[in-house]
Write a protein that holds these residues in place. Structure first.
Motif, PDB file in Angstrom:
ATOM      1  N   GLN A 146     -35.679 -30.330  70.136  1.00  0.00           N
ATOM      2  CA  GLN A 146     -36.766 -29.498  69.539  1.00  0.00           C
ATOM      3  C   GLN A 146     -37.061 -29.722  67.956  1.00  0.00           C
ATOM      4  O   GLN A 146     -36.300 -30.583  67.498  1.00  0.00           O
ATOM      5  N   GLY A 147     -38.213 -29.220  67.519  1.00  0.00           N
ATOM      6  CA  GLY A 147     -38.277 -29.266  66.184  1.00  0.00           C
ATOM      7  C   GLY A 147     -38.671 -30.756  65.614  1.00  0.00           C
ATOM      8  O   GLY A 147     -39.071 -31.740  66.318  1.00  0.00           O
ATOM      9  N   LYS A 148     -37.748 -31.118  64.620  1.00  0.00           N
ATOM     10  CA  LYS A 148     -37.974 -32.498  63.784  1.00  0.00           C
ATOM     11  C   LYS A 148     -37.364 -33.439  65.006  1.00  0.00           C
ATOM     12  O   LYS A 148     -38.057 -34.602  64.964  1.00  0.00           O
TER      13      LYS A 148
ATOM     14  N   ALA B   7     -37.687 -33.638  68.280  1.00  0.00           N
ATOM     15  CA  ALA B   7     -38.603 -33.852  69.101  1.00  0.00           C
ATOM     16  C   ALA B   7     -39.702 -34.752  68.482  1.00  0.00           C
ATOM     17  O   ALA B   7     -40.339 -35.638  69.125  1.00  0.00           O
ATOM     18  N   GLU B   8     -40.104 -34.227  67.203  1.00  0.00           N
ATOM     19  CA  GLU B   8     -41.295 -35.018  66.451  1.00  0.00           C
ATOM     20  C   GLU B   8     -40.905 -36.594  66.453  1.00  0.00           C
ATOM     21  O   GLU B   8     -41.504 -37.485  66.536  1.00  0.00           O
ATOM     22  N   ARG B   9     -39.580 -36.527  65.980  1.00  0.00           N
ATOM     23  CA  ARG B   9     -38.904 -38.094  65.704  1.00  0.00           C
ATOM     24  C   ARG B   9     -39.052 -39.008  67.102  1.00  0.00           C
ATOM     25  O   ARG B   9     -39.427 -40.056  67.046  1.00  0.00           O
TER      26      ARG B   9
ATOM     27  N   ALA C  23     -40.936 -38.194  69.418  1.00  0.00           N
ATOM     28  CA  ALA C  23     -42.223 -38.522  69.961  1.00  0.00           C
ATOM     29  C   ALA C  23     -42.832 -39.948  69.129  1.00  0.00           C
ATOM     30  O   ALA C  23     -43.933 -40.648  69.585  1.00  0.00           O
ATOM     31  N   SER C  24     -42.229 -40.089  68.020  1.00  0.00           N
ATOM     32  CA  SER C  24     -42.690 -41.090  67.078  1.00  0.00           C
ATOM     33  C   SER C  24     -42.398 -42.378  67.494  1.00  0.00           C
ATOM     34  O   SER C  24     -42.638 -43.499  66.977  1.00  0.00           O
TER      35      SER C  24
END
Length: 198
Positions: free
Chosen positions: A77-79, A81-83, A85-86
């Motif tokens: 979740q949050g950062k 999950a963003e990481r 996805a990148s």
């Protein structure tokens, strides 16, 4: 069923191109170093997961408990999950991995069997939360045991050695000043408490 793994994915370069190493060459020494928060633990987790996927048993000395989360599938979740996805090259699929924890008490994990000689005075002193003078006395006792070839299997052996050294302080040689009556008595009390705790 997963496809056979022949390479370990280690990361990516500045252009986003994945870096990997052949699994058959992964038996070499390695070092993972970095400042706090740079991803050392996550890197170790990923390596353990990839080895497990390849059918290689992994042994990790996980003193702080950072890696035991491998036993359950994560929910990023949050950062985080963003990481993830990148990094499309990561192809991250949260899943659980088989984990067996060693347990000194043998109640909730695989029993850890060891002797006091194998533990050594530093680990035992830490377990007993000894003062500096008590730790010095323990080191002196272990030094005698090493010199005389005495194997300290359990607490009973160590208690017998401490009682013997109290009665025969000349066996300590130059370390006799480290082994005071008060420190040996305190050590025996700590050992008795540990014994009562199982």
């Amino acid at each position: 069923m997963k496809a056979a793994i022949d390479r370990l994915l280690l990361g990516a370069d500045a252009t986003g191109e994945p870096n990997s190493q052949s699994l058959r060459l992964a038996n070499r020494h390695g070092l993972i170093a970095g400042a706090t928060g740079t991803g050392k633990t996550v890197t170790l987790q990923r390596l353990a997961e990839q080895f497990s996927d390849a059918g290689v048993a992994v042994f990790a000395a996980d003193i702080k408990g950072d890696l035991c989360g491998l036993g359950a599938a994560g929910a990023p979740q949050g950062k985080i999950a963003e990481r993830i996805a990148s990094m499309p090259w990561l192809n991250h699929q949260p899943q659980a991995y088989p984990v067996t924890l060693w347990d000194v008490h043998g109640r909730s994990g695989h029993p850890l069997r060891t002797t006091l000689s194998e533990m050594g005075p530093l680990l035992l002193g830490s377990l007993l939360q000894l003062t500096d003078s008590q730790q010095a006395a323990l080191y002196a006792a272990f030094k005698v045991a090493d010199r005389e070839g005495l194997l300290l299997l359990d607490l009973k052996d160590l208690k017998a050695l401490l009682a013997h050294l109290k009665a025969e302080p000349q066996l300590l040689g130059e370390d006799s000043a480290l082994f005071t009556g008060a420190s040996s008595q305190a050590l025996l009390r700590r050992l008795a408490t540990l014994e009562q705790q199982g």
